[in-house]
Design an enzyme around this catalytic site. Structure first.
Site, PDB file in Angstrom:
ATOM      1  N   CYS A  35       0.863  -1.185   0.000  1.00  0.00           N
ATOM      2  CA  CYS A  35       0.000   0.000   0.000  1.00  0.00           C
ATOM      3  C   CYS A  35       0.902   1.238   0.000  1.00  0.00           C
ATOM      4  CB  CYS A  35      -0.912   0.005   1.223  1.00  0.00           C
ATOM      5  SG  CYS A  35       0.004   0.151   2.766  1.00  0.00           S
ATOM      6  N   HIS A  95       5.449  -5.216   8.701  1.00  0.00           N
ATOM      7  CA  HIS A  95       5.268  -6.573   9.214  1.00  0.00           C
ATOM      8  C   HIS A  95       5.483  -7.621   8.134  1.00  0.00           C
ATOM      9  CE1 HIS A  95       3.029  -5.637  13.198  1.00  0.00           C
ATOM     10  NE2 HIS A  95       4.296  -5.872  13.395  1.00  0.00           N
ATOM     11  N   HIS A  99       4.184   1.784  11.537  1.00  0.00           N
ATOM     12  CA  HIS A  99       3.084   1.748  12.513  1.00  0.00           C
ATOM     13  C   HIS A  99       3.152   2.864  13.527  1.00  0.00           C
ATOM     14  CE1 HIS A  99       4.394  -2.403  11.392  1.00  0.00           C
ATOM     15  NE2 HIS A  99       3.136  -2.496  11.036  1.00  0.00           N
ATOM     16  N   GLU A 128       0.796  -0.531  16.169  1.00  0.00           N
ATOM     17  CA  GLU A 128       0.049   0.657  15.738  1.00  0.00           C
ATOM     18  C   GLU A 128      -0.900   1.123  16.844  1.00  0.00           C
ATOM     19  OE1 GLU A 128      -2.177   0.347  12.007  1.00  0.00           O
ATOM     20  OE2 GLU A 128      -3.579   1.846  12.750  1.00  0.00           O
ATOM     21  N   SER A 149       1.357  -9.730  10.407  1.00  0.00           N
ATOM     22  CA  SER A 149       0.695  -8.636   9.704  1.00  0.00           C
ATOM     23  C   SER A 149      -0.813  -8.674   9.946  1.00  0.00           C
ATOM     24  CB  SER A 149       0.985  -8.750   8.201  1.00  0.00           C
ATOM     25  OG  SER A 149      -0.001  -8.068   7.468  1.00  0.00           O
ATOM     26  N   ASN A 202      -3.258  -6.742   8.725  1.00  0.00           N
ATOM     27  CA  ASN A 202      -4.137  -6.621   7.557  1.00  0.00           C
ATOM     28  C   ASN A 202      -4.162  -7.930   6.767  1.00  0.00           C
ATOM     29  OD1 ASN A 202      -2.886  -6.172   4.647  1.00  0.00           O
ATOM     30  ND2 ASN A 202      -1.401  -5.406   6.138  1.00  0.00           N
TER      31      ASN A 202
END
Lengths: 298, 298
Positions: free
Chosen positions: A12, A40, A72, A124, A215, A217
């Site tokens: 991203c 991550h 993060h 995060e 990770s 996500n």
């Protein structure tokens, strides 16, 4: 038989930016560190180490080196420690994560009880929490919420959360407070990757989800995918197992926001080799929109 | 066979207060008016007329008389007209309605697009809308919402709205804006009456919902009830029909927040007469908690 890659997957904006900042910094400085892994993805972190960018876990290990703040973000107290060390600091915090920290700060300043939808152990969220002055409650989902009345509630999310989790939380909160102010800080890239994964999972009979085991996500993508179809989460192509594809005709691949393209390519190529069917109706990896641009990141 | 009255039904705080203010004012002033019906119950409005409290529809009809602002509030421009007429004004706006007007004003001041969940033709919503400076959108339910992106959304509700409608609206809004600030202005009395109605409807085989045909909260009670059981909305005991009760064993009665106790009593007594079963297991009306206090209002 087809092998398809989710329309939106892999790096991203925030991850690309962090890696680019690290690479640029490493060209200008002899030796640099990141406090905690910059993203991550262990394979990417190893690759950076080979470029002279070391990930350290504690400020004591910095020893005067230029320090990159991980994507993060860092908790306020760790930032203070860094400042006292008087090392050069490069902030690679994802701008969307920084924005979430600002929202959290603002909500607590306006006397909201802040609810963070996220994982309390994730770096995060640990950093985010440190920017909130007043009462803060962290829940992974609506089920974890204590049933009591609140005065004013402000909701923010770990950027990699699932929108369905947010919907359920907000519906529950409407019964517990007269004012519920929701700032949907779920990153657009996260939502788009989740939607693409869902779309592909629906038309596949097996899904491979690539990304770091730590990770957040990537875990969400796997959770979404396995609601629809047999799903295998992996970090690298080495973990692929030929029997996963026996009797399957529609194979889907998706990857978390911290998964570099070279790992996706590896996985894609290995699956094609395993299937070994040159007549197969395989979606060409080069055809995935935006793929070439993403392929150039590292 | 049983006839039960919903645990919470009839006059709410705001209605009681408005009627009390009107009665007190009528004792001190020779002739008074209300601009628009003070509450949405034609029988009560008629009774007040007999006490010298006339409901007029237009400021021209006030002719110097002391004027009561109805429980639903008045739009800003009508308030200005009243001020120019220099008549004595008694504000019987429900305090919860006033509070909603303040919230609407505040949200528009903070640059939110304000969404009112309510009926655009209802006097409360017409008045509420007039206190909002910026963009305002009125929807009866989530289905009426235009599918577009909004910057910051503030949500307030007509005080007599249904919480389920609000939940559906908010879930939809989470997809259309990054910030959704919900101020749940649904009045507690409304929610409690809805819950009591639902509870009673579930254990009844016919429900009678008493209240003005123009009463928004009464309509909501009827809507909720008819999801579970055969439901008859009426204004007075005269409308009752014996065949509604044929073969029924559990009769439920509920009443909107603007329905006076004497109408509820009338209905209750007439139903008992129709059933004509003195051996019946009839819940005694005096046993309903809080009934005696409410019975003394007018």
């Amino acid at each position: 038989m087809s092998v398809r890659i989710a329309r939106n997957s892999g790096f991203c904006f925030g991850v690309k930016r962090a890696i680019r900042l690290a690479m640029e910094t490493s060209r200008e400085h002899e030796s640099i560190v990141t406090l905690g892994p910059i993203i991550h993805n262990p394979q990417m972190v190893d690759k950076l180490k080979a470029e002279g960018i070391e990930s350290v876990d504690h400020p004591d290990e910095i020893r005067g080196r230029t320090t990159i703040i991980r994507s993060h973000g860092l908790p306020k107290d760790e930032l203070s420690v860094l400042e006292k060390l008087k090392v050069k600091i490069i902030d690679a915090t994802c701008p969307y994560v920084s924005k979430t920290q600002q929202y959290g700060f603002q909500l607590s300043r306006e006397n909201y009880t802040v609810i963070i939808l996220g994982n309390a152990d994730h770096p995060e969220v640990i950093a985010l929490k440190s920017f909130i002055d007043g009462e803060v409650i962290i829940v992974k989902n609506a089920g974890e919420l204590e049933q009591r009345q609140y005065s004013k509630i402000g909701v923010i999310c770990q950027t990699t959360q699932n929108i369905e989790n947010l919907r359920e939380l907000v519906v529950k909160l409407l019964d517990l407070s007269n004012e519920v102010r929701v700032i949907n800080t779920i990153c657009n890239a996260t939502s788009i990757r989740q939607e693409s994964t869902l779309e592909l999972a629906r038309k596949s009979d097996v899904m491979i989800v690539i990304g770091g085991r730590n990770s957040s996500n990537t875990k969400m993508l796997a959770e979404i995918s396995q609601q629809y179809v047999e799903t295998w989460p992996i970090e690298t192509a080495e973990e692929l197992s030929p029997e996963w594809f026996e009797g399957k005709t529609d194979i889907g691949i998706t990857a978390g926001a911290s998964t570099p393209d070279w790992i996706i390519l590896d996985v894609y190529n290995k699956i094609n080799k395993v299937i070994g069917d040159s007549e197969a109706d395989i979606t060409r990896i080069e055809d995935i929109p935006g793929y070439k641009e993403e392929g150039n990141v590292f």
